[in-house]
Motif scaffolding. Structure first.
Motif, PDB file in Angstrom:
ATOM      1  N   THR A  29       0.766  -1.276   0.101  1.00  0.00           N
ATOM      2  CA  THR A  29      -0.104  -0.021   0.011  1.00  0.00           C
ATOM      3  C   THR A  29       0.711   1.202   0.067  1.00  0.00           C
ATOM      4  O   THR A  29       0.602   2.260  -0.722  1.00  0.00           O
ATOM      5  CB  THR A  29      -1.253   0.041   1.141  1.00  0.00           C
ATOM      6  N   THR A  32       2.141   1.768  -3.603  1.00  0.00           N
ATOM      7  CA  THR A  32       0.932   1.903  -4.718  1.00  0.00           C
ATOM      8  C   THR A  32       0.337   2.933  -4.507  1.00  0.00           C
ATOM      9  O   THR A  32       0.343   3.820  -4.969  1.00  0.00           O
ATOM     10  CB  THR A  32       0.277   0.550  -4.785  1.00  0.00           C
ATOM     11  N   ARG A  33      -0.561   2.839  -3.282  1.00  0.00           N
ATOM     12  CA  ARG A  33      -1.466   4.008  -3.082  1.00  0.00           C
ATOM     13  C   ARG A  33      -0.738   5.177  -2.604  1.00  0.00           C
ATOM     14  O   ARG A  33      -1.256   6.248  -2.977  1.00  0.00           O
ATOM     15  CB  ARG A  33      -2.463   3.472  -2.032  1.00  0.00           C
ATOM     16  N   THR A  68      -5.158   1.391 -12.243  1.00  0.00           N
ATOM     17  CA  THR A  68      -5.168   0.559 -11.350  1.00  0.00           C
ATOM     18  C   THR A  68      -6.235  -0.070 -10.828  1.00  0.00           C
ATOM     19  O   THR A  68      -6.262  -1.412 -10.523  1.00  0.00           O
ATOM     20  CB  THR A  68      -4.483   1.523 -10.149  1.00  0.00           C
ATOM     21  N   PHE A 123       0.692  -1.504 -10.500  1.00  0.00           N
ATOM     22  CA  PHE A 123      -0.100  -1.226  -9.441  1.00  0.00           C
ATOM     23  C   PHE A 123      -1.079  -2.104  -9.007  1.00  0.00           C
ATOM     24  O   PHE A 123      -1.696  -2.867  -8.209  1.00  0.00           O
ATOM     25  CB  PHE A 123      -0.426   0.200  -9.122  1.00  0.00           C
ATOM     26  N   TYR A 127      -2.104  -4.744  -5.783  1.00  0.00           N
ATOM     27  CA  TYR A 127      -2.984  -4.206  -4.875  1.00  0.00           C
ATOM     28  C   TYR A 127      -4.100  -5.333  -4.395  1.00  0.00           C
ATOM     29  O   TYR A 127      -3.818  -5.513  -3.199  1.00  0.00           O
ATOM     30  CB  TYR A 127      -3.716  -2.887  -5.538  1.00  0.00           C
ATOM     31  N   SER A 153      -0.813   3.379   3.557  1.00  0.00           N
ATOM     32  CA  SER A 153      -1.377   4.340   2.511  1.00  0.00           C
ATOM     33  C   SER A 153      -0.883   5.555   3.363  1.00  0.00           C
ATOM     34  O   SER A 153       0.085   6.739   2.678  1.00  0.00           O
ATOM     35  CB  SER A 153      -2.541   4.391   2.022  1.00  0.00           C
ATOM     36  N   TYR A 385     -12.635  -2.950  -6.893  1.00  0.00           N
ATOM     37  CA  TYR A 385     -11.643  -2.087  -7.256  1.00  0.00           C
ATOM     38  C   TYR A 385     -11.709  -1.362  -8.615  1.00  0.00           C
ATOM     39  O   TYR A 385     -11.354  -0.295  -9.175  1.00  0.00           O
ATOM     40  CB  TYR A 385     -10.267  -2.287  -6.885  1.00  0.00           C
TER      41      TYR A 385
END
Length: 486
Positions: A29, A32-33, A68, A123, A127, A153, A385
């Motif tokens: 996280t 990616t985020r 993503t 990503f 994720y 995140s 997502y």
């Protein structure tokens, strides 16, 4: 490629190697985020360097978020049919390549393809599989495990926001992207931690799938070019996919999917426009980056504390309601934002929004697992997502168009706020209607037969009246037999 060893277990261990899975998901996280959110710090730099308006520049962040989420089902398919480790390592390589190539961009279109499409695809492969692995290793402490995992995140934003700003000042935006590309390669390390596990419900798959796989292998060994082999493989693949995504026909999941569309539209623009909005009301660049850091820190607190609270016995059965509460309060924060035009007022906003943002992000996998179960969680999260994709793609450019048209951020923030409130109200209304329907069915059942006890579990219903009558009859028979013997 060597076959991956799977940890054997009949139920989620709620600990042990599960904490390493949590650590791996935590790092995923961050890479990616948090990196995606920190792209907004490059917003002013890109706008100035390429001499473009708000709407054109906002497409970079939108494409990263959109790809993503749009390719999240692809990440689930790779992890289900190969392994979670392979998917995350491959995603790390793609994301790092996109950031490194983006540092050599000469136009916004180049950034759309490299920083947007390639990095977003990487990503996506990382994720949702990482999040689904946490759900397989935890049951009793699932919300807490997700809270710790998703706090990456917030911690990433807190650390990376000032660091990225410093890197831009020292090495320009090109050097900053190059360094971020090297940092994202740590996703390959995260993937190595994701040891697969076989649960009891995973083993109890229908015999048809086992027979299908066995006969497919036999047919392939017998005549690889046979048309019968091709037809049988096609039938098996269709049956496997139909079982894997059967939750799409559930009414509860459909309502959740619709609400996610509105929630995703509202949550994305703030991370793009908070820094530009703060700059427009007289806040300095360092203070604006500090606001992002505050948002990240409070996001961490929201992830962990809300996950811990909803795991308590008093709130364990109300996690769905807590999710609605968090989404609705974030929408209310949006409605108040246009009135906050100084740093002392923006700091409390960042604290409140960040806390409830972390809260509902933690509960998304929990609520999804409550609806579809653990076995289908990876595929369901991929779909959830995936539904973020279109709102993430269109919401920042729409907000930028509103800013360019009206000369103010008010309309953009109000639209996002009402969108999140509607998402919360929709889920609340659906849950209320479901409870009213259950109450009505129970009332009608009691009116028809006072002795009727109706037990419902999804679509299964059965009566215990006959069992009680049989027990009464057996008791009477035993009593009569005893009196005869005496």
């Amino acid at each position: 490629m060597a076959k991956v060893n799977r940890a054997r277990s009949t139920s989620p261990p709620d600990g042990g190697w599960g904490w390493m899975i949590v650590a791996g998901c935590f790092l995923v996280t961050i890479c990616t985020r948090a990196v995606t959110r920190c792209i907004s710090i490059f917003f002013v730099e890109f706008q100035t360097y390429f001499s473009q308006d708000y709407a054109q520049t906002a497409w970079i962040h939108s494409i990263v978020d959109c790809v993503t989420m749009l390719c999240a089902p692809l990440g689930s398919v790779v992890s289900n049919h190969l392994s979670c480790q392979v998917g995350i390592m491959l995603g790390g390589l793609l994301a790092s390549t996109g950031l490194i190539l983006g540092s050599f961009a000469t136009s916004l279109k180049h950034l759309y393809l490299t920083l947007g499409v390639l990095t977003g695809l990487g990503f996506a492969l990382c994720y949702s599989p990482a999040i689904a692995m946490v759900g397989k290793y935890f049951n009793r402490r699932k919300a807490l495990a997700y809270g710790i995992s998703m706090s990456g995140s917030g911690i990433g934003i807190f650390i990376l926001a000032p660091v990225v700003q410093l890197l831009i000042e020292q090495f320009s935006w090109r050097g900053a992207l190059l360094i971020l590309g090297g940092f994202v390669l740590n996703l390959c390390v995260c993937g190595a931690l994701m040891r697969p596990i076989t649960l009891k419900e995973d083993r109890s798959t229908p015999e048809q799938n086992h027979v299908c796989r066995t006969q497919t292998q036999d047919l392939k060994q017998g005549s690889p070019c046979s048309t019968w082999t091709k037809k049988w493989v096609h039938t098996c693949l269709c049956g496997s996919l139909q079982q894997e995504y059967s939750f799409l026909l559930m009414s509860d999941f459909v309502v959740l999917a619709i609400s996610v569309l509105f929630m995703a539209y509202g949550c994305s623009p703030l991370f793009v426009y908070l820094v530009p909005y703060a700059l427009s009301v007289g806040v300095s660049h360092q203070q604006a980056a500090f606001l992002m850091s505050i948002l990240g820190v409070i996001d961490i607190i929201g992830n962990i504390t809300f996950g811990w609270l909803t795991d308590r016995r008093c709130l364990k059965n109300y996690q769905y309601v807590c999710y609605l509460f968090a989404v609705g309060l974030d929408g209310l924060c949006y409605l108040c934002l246009p009135m906050l035009q100084s740093l002392p007022l923006l700091v409390p906003f960042a604290c409140t929004f960040g806390y409830f943002d972390g809260a509902y992000v933690t509960l998304i996998p929990v609520v999804t697992a409550e609806i579809v179960g653990t076995t289908s969680l990876s595929s369901a999260l991929g779909v959830v997502y995936f539904l973020h994709a279109v709102p993430y793609l269109v919401s920042p450019p729409i907000a930028g168009w509103l800013v360019d048209t009206t000369g103010s951020y008010t309309a953009a923030f109000l639209l996002c706020g009402f969108s999140m409130i509607f998402s919360s109200v929709l889920l609340a209304f659906a849950r209320l209607m479901k409870k009213m329907k259950k109450t009505q069915l129970r009332f009608l059942a009691k009116e028809s037969d006072p002795k009727l006890q109706l037990w419902t579990n999804g679509s299964v219903a059965y009566s215990v009246t006959r069992e009680l009558d049989q027990r009464d009859g057996e008791s009477v028979a035993i009593a009569m037999l005893g009196s005869n013997l005496t």
